[in-house]
Design a protein around this motif. Sequence first.
Motif: not given
Lengths: 455, 219
Positions: A21, A25, A72-73, A76-77, B119, B122
């Motif tokens: 993760d 990130h 999106a990534i 959130l990470t 997850y 995402i």
Amino acid sequence: MFDYPIFDMPMFGHRLIFAFDAIVHVFISHGAAVGGSIVLVLAQWFAIKNNDRKFDELAYKILFTFFILATAIGALTGIGIWVHVNIINPAAIGALLRVFFWKWFVEWIVFNVEMVFLLWWFLTWKKYPLGTPGKTFHFKLGVTYAVSSWFTMAIITAILGFMMTPGQWLVSEFPAKPDYLAALFNPSWIPSLGFRTFFSVAWASAASMFLAWFFAHDDEDMRQYAMRFFGRILWVAVPVFLAFGYWYYLQFPQAAKDMFPIGAVTRQLAGNPMAVWGLTGGLAAFVVIGGATLYVRPKHAPLAVAVLLLVGCMGLIAEFERVREFVRKPFIIYGYMYANGVRVMDVPVLNRDGFLKRAAFVPDELKTVTEANKLQTGKLLYEMECRYCHTVDGVNAIKARVKGWDEAAIYHRIGSLNSPATPFMPPFAGTDDERHALAAYLASLNTTPALAAQH
Amino acid sequence: MHFNFIPGDIPLPLPTGGFDFLVPFFHGLLVVSWVVHILFINVLLGASLASVYFNKRGARDHNPVFDRVGYLLTTPVTISENMGALWGVAPLLLVSVLFTPLFYSAAVMNSPQWLHIIYGNIVAFLCSYLYKFTWHKLEDRKSLHIAIGTISVILFFSLPPVFMATVQLYFTPSTWEQGTNFWSALLRPDTLFRLAHFYLATFAVSGVFMLLYGNAKRK
């Protein structure tokens, strides 16, 4: 003092899921957001200055990719780092939150600005075509996004710096009285911020070169133009981040510096300097060969070269983050808390009273070690003290580590965990009976696995 | 009330700097930021579901109006998914600092499912972007396009149960037992009814939002 229930991550272990993760990130937050915003603002400025419609379009396409990745990534990470740590090491993140609450709160406010301006900048790019009066206004949206994005990194870097070099942050241990300003202005904050800022810019330039290979595939002149533009930023940023990197390195405690080779590769390979320098130098060579080829021969460089540049950058970033996390061991907050969530100051009390007795989620009948519950209590001790870094039989398996050792040998080894042979391991905390119980459990993993699994 | 387990607090002071009035201020901020977060999430769930519904109806009835409504709804989905995640950070920060041992213990008991909020989210985000940005490209492959949208909707709707189970669990430490886990927390009446209430409220709030959004777009 162990105040949380136990979360077990079989096979992969805690470190691997957290590393996955966190490294994803870093790839995205540093490349697509912090560095990406700076690089693309520069690109937009250049396009406006030269009234270059094609370059403006290319910058938008790169921003499109960065936008998807960052929102999106990346975002959130980033939240994922909290979420992972709150189940892996709640004591550590709980302590960090108490010390850095206001900084995190300010970061969240700036994060709002960052998100609003990113959405605004991205979603209205085509609304303000080049040459229209609104374009200057639109450009300012990007500048605001870039500044706020960098500011969020500045705060998070302070927290990371604090974990490695906390300085004189605890005025009194009991009752605990933190010095919040000293925690913020810890010795490695500014050097690491400079380092991360310029490596973000370098990484974002490299990622833009990679993307430009695709987005300007049918237009060789544009490809050359883009490779030269982003390439120049890359070659300027690299020496600056290396200089900051050296300054940052000087701040590390000597014990941490000594562990750099293990962090760079693994413990088995660390003895071989060829492995350490081979990996690091090899990845750096990927970056230099990939970046230089794209810069010098942009029209003819094959895709493999762009991939080489990307892989080299990602490899170096991942290696750096692993080294930084590894060399902090045996601590998670240097000198204050061990990697397994045990506070340094609590160890004498735990040795006197027992670890199990002070663990909130251990049932009463298992608070004291007896001959009958030895394997059960041993397993609990393993789960509370060892599973931060080990799994039973997956990644960094404890079962393999103690293979061929009898209970007495394991018992002695437990007494010297934090020794020159393994300086990265926290010491065992607990009574002599508990040490025996842990040894009995670990020995049973290879001798009577069915019995160990039962508990 | 009997407690099987009572976790101790972190031995560092709350970050009030000695100003005790900040504690109720933190609580107030928690409520306010939470409500804003939930409003965004309501709109996210409602608008993403409605978008797929209108997309499907537009394709079935060959009605471009439905198709246009479905497409227009992808913008509030993008905004509310980003702002919803962002405004979820403030309550997470506040609840973590005010109720550290209770909240973190509940999260640990609900793991590994707790990681789904990252997850699962995402994948939902990526599917929703794919759905939005391929609207015109996949005009001739509607079933594929609707399938992508449906996956994102299912994933978005799968996140509240995880949050709800953790929140209910940290509110009720007297129910904690040795084997308490995500499923036992989720399948309790208090969690299930709260979840049902939340989903129903989502449709109500989304209805209000669509009325306002539709009016704004008509102008």
